[in-house]
Design an enzyme around this catalytic site. Structure first.
Site, mmCIF file in Angstrom:
data_model
loop_
_atom_site.group_PDB
_atom_site.id
_atom_site.type_symbol
_atom_site.label_atom_id
_atom_site.label_comp_id
_atom_site.label_asym_id
_atom_site.label_seq_id
_atom_site.Cartn_x
_atom_site.Cartn_y
_atom_site.Cartn_z
ATOM 1 N N ALA A 1 -116.008 26.783 32.847
ATOM 2 C CA ALA A 1 -116.850 26.789 31.653
ATOM 3 C C ALA A 1 -115.931 26.779 30.442
ATOM 4 C CB ALA A 1 -117.756 28.013 31.651
ATOM 5 N N TYR A 2 -116.518 26.506 29.281
ATOM 6 C CA TYR A 2 -115.742 26.330 28.060
ATOM 7 C C TYR A 2 -116.093 27.390 27.030
ATOM 8 C CZ TYR A 2 -114.178 22.182 30.282
ATOM 9 O OH TYR A 2 -113.596 21.351 31.192
ATOM 10 N N VAL A 3 -115.085 28.173 26.647
ATOM 11 C CA VAL A 3 -115.234 29.134 25.560
ATOM 12 C C VAL A 3 -115.322 28.353 24.256
ATOM 13 C CG1 VAL A 3 -114.136 31.078 24.367
ATOM 14 C CG2 VAL A 3 -113.985 30.897 26.867
#
Length: 157
Positions: free
Chosen positions: A32-34
């Site tokens: 996932a992408y912060v």
């Protein structure tokens, strides 16, 4: 930690699955992408956890990867944008030096597949002749980056 700090890769769609797929090493990946600008990614690969920074770029970019704990991963996962990406990654040797990483997605991207190959130099990347089972090259199409797939889903051509 990724000590090279540089990633040079080309990415392709998949025309057909390679023979004997089940005989290759396979990792279960959740990522996932912060942030997607700059790219700050968290990833669980089997039972290992990583935090990665990637610079802007298409075929060549800086990449710094650091191990993190499961607790840190779960904490950061609450702060991500876009959808979580789930995939199986098959590690497929192409020759003595090159390795294809075949990703078969599940979840929101069920059925999508792509393959990427990392190179030691831009020259090596440019002269690479993909195997027959590789499909259309998508290295220059940002819509197929994992960050874009997380935010926007599959491109709708």
């Amino acid at each position: 930690m990724n000590v090279n700090n540089k990633e040079i890769e080309r990415k392709f769609l998949v025309k057909t699955l390679p023979e004997g797929l089940s005989s290759y090493e396979c990792k279960s990946i959740i990522q996932a992408y912060v942030s997607t600008n700059p790219t700050l990614r968290i990833r669980k690969a089997d039972d290992k956890y990583f935090f990665t920074f990637k610079s802007a770029g298409i075929i060549e970019k800086a990449e710094f990867e650091y191990p993190i704990t499961e607790e840190q991963f779960n904490h950061l996962k609450e702060k991500t944008e876009g959808n979580i990406i789930e995939k199986k990654r098959y590690i497929i040797p192409l020759d003595e030096e090159l390795i294809a990483e075949l990703d078969i997605y599940s979840g929101d991207l069920q059925g999508f597949m792509n393959v990427e190959v990392e190179f030691k130099s831009m020259q090596e990347a440019l002269i690479f002749n993909p195997p027959e089972w590789f499909g259309e090259e998508i290295s220059l199409d940002r819509r197929y980056s994992n960050a874009s797939l997380s935010l926007c889903g599959l491109p709708k051509d």
